[in-house]
Every structure is written in C-alpha cells, then in structure tokens.
Design a protein around this motif. Structure first.
Motif, mmCIF file in Angstrom:
data_model
loop_
_atom_site.group_PDB
_atom_site.id
_atom_site.type_symbol
_atom_site.label_atom_id
_atom_site.label_comp_id
_atom_site.label_asym_id
_atom_site.label_seq_id
_atom_site.Cartn_x
_atom_site.Cartn_y
_atom_site.Cartn_z
ATOM 1 N N UNK A 13 -42.187 38.418 -1.409
ATOM 2 C CA UNK A 13 -41.220 36.952 -1.743
ATOM 3 C C UNK A 13 -39.417 37.803 -1.914
ATOM 4 N N UNK A 14 -39.073 36.907 -0.917
ATOM 5 C CA UNK A 14 -37.615 37.709 -0.719
ATOM 6 C C UNK A 14 -36.825 36.404 -1.837
ATOM 7 N N UNK A 15 -35.638 36.947 -2.244
ATOM 8 C CA UNK A 15 -34.676 35.744 -2.500
ATOM 9 C C UNK A 15 -35.626 34.225 -3.183
ATOM 10 N N UNK A 16 -36.577 34.834 -3.847
ATOM 11 C CA UNK A 16 -37.339 33.459 -4.985
ATOM 12 C C UNK A 16 -37.742 32.809 -3.827
ATOM 13 N N UNK A 17 -38.025 32.963 -2.104
ATOM 14 C CA UNK A 17 -38.476 32.643 -0.926
ATOM 15 C C UNK A 17 -39.965 33.848 -0.650
ATOM 16 N N UNK A 18 -41.033 32.515 -0.500
ATOM 17 C CA UNK A 18 -41.579 33.743 0.342
ATOM 18 C C UNK A 18 -41.361 33.571 1.973
ATOM 19 N N UNK A 19 -42.444 35.023 2.522
ATOM 20 C CA UNK A 19 -42.857 35.207 4.094
ATOM 21 C C UNK A 19 -43.843 35.897 4.156
ATOM 22 N N UNK A 20 -44.463 35.343 5.540
ATOM 23 C CA UNK A 20 -45.822 36.152 5.925
ATOM 24 C C UNK A 20 -44.606 36.753 7.448
ATOM 25 N N UNK A 21 -45.037 38.221 6.998
ATOM 26 C CA UNK A 21 -44.290 38.905 8.192
ATOM 27 C C UNK A 21 -45.530 39.741 8.807
ATOM 28 N N UNK A 22 -45.272 39.563 10.175
ATOM 29 C CA UNK A 22 -46.283 40.203 11.034
ATOM 30 C C UNK A 22 -46.138 41.818 10.974
ATOM 31 N N UNK A 23 -47.037 42.911 10.535
ATOM 32 C CA UNK A 23 -46.886 44.281 10.351
ATOM 33 C C UNK A 23 -46.982 45.101 11.973
ATOM 34 N N UNK A 24 -48.531 44.304 12.839
ATOM 35 C CA UNK A 24 -48.719 45.797 12.823
ATOM 36 C C UNK A 24 -49.677 45.030 14.552
#
Length: 92
Positions: A13-24
């Motif tokens: 959750x970033x600034x009230x919004x969700x994000x799906x982030x690739x890590x590997x």
C-alpha cells in the motif's frame, strides 16, 4: 484441490493505493508495477500464501455481501488471468 501462489511479487500500500510489485521475476511484468482494483487486492491477499479457489470463496462470502456464484466467478477469473500472465503459479 489446486493451490496457487506467486512468490515473485509483493502487494504494497503506497499513499492509500495498492500496488503489486515484481521482486525477483524475469517475466512479462519484470519492470511493471500493477495497480489492482479492490477485488484483485482481496484475492491477492488470499493467494499471498498458498490458497485455493475454495479459500477465496469462503473468505469472500465472509467479507462481502455477494452470492457464492459472484465470488466464485471472480476468483476463477482472477486465477485464470493470473496464471496466464504468470502472476500466480500452481503449487503442487
């Protein structure tokens, strides 16, 4: 029952919004941050650890005022698309 999860992505959750982030991952989304809708966030949380479509249906029925058919359809579509784009994987 088939279980699904995807260890190469994280939900934040970033600034009230969700994000799906690739890590590997070296897949199609390796340089992309995805902005899921509320339903996708809920389903993502079900599958953060290995989970089944049944898990999603049960939790969805507890969380939302919808019919079993609605939540099952959403979960099945989410899994289908996520497998297609390699965001989820089947766990043996």
């Amino acid at each position: 029952m088939k279980q699904y999860k995807r260890p190469g992505f994280i939900l934040r959750e970033i600034a009230g919004e969700y994000a799906i982030i690739p890590v590997d991952t070296d897949g199609i989304f390796s340089n992309t941050v995805m902005a899921p809708n509320d339903t996708a966030v809920f389903l993502w949380k079900v599958f953060e650890r290995a989970g089944t479509i049944e898990d999603a249906v049960i939790k969805g029925m507890q969380e939302y005022d919808v019919t079993e058919e609605v939540i099952r359809s959403a979960a099945e579509q989410f899994v289908k698309e996520s497998l297609r784009y390699e965001v989820l994987e089947e766990v043996k």
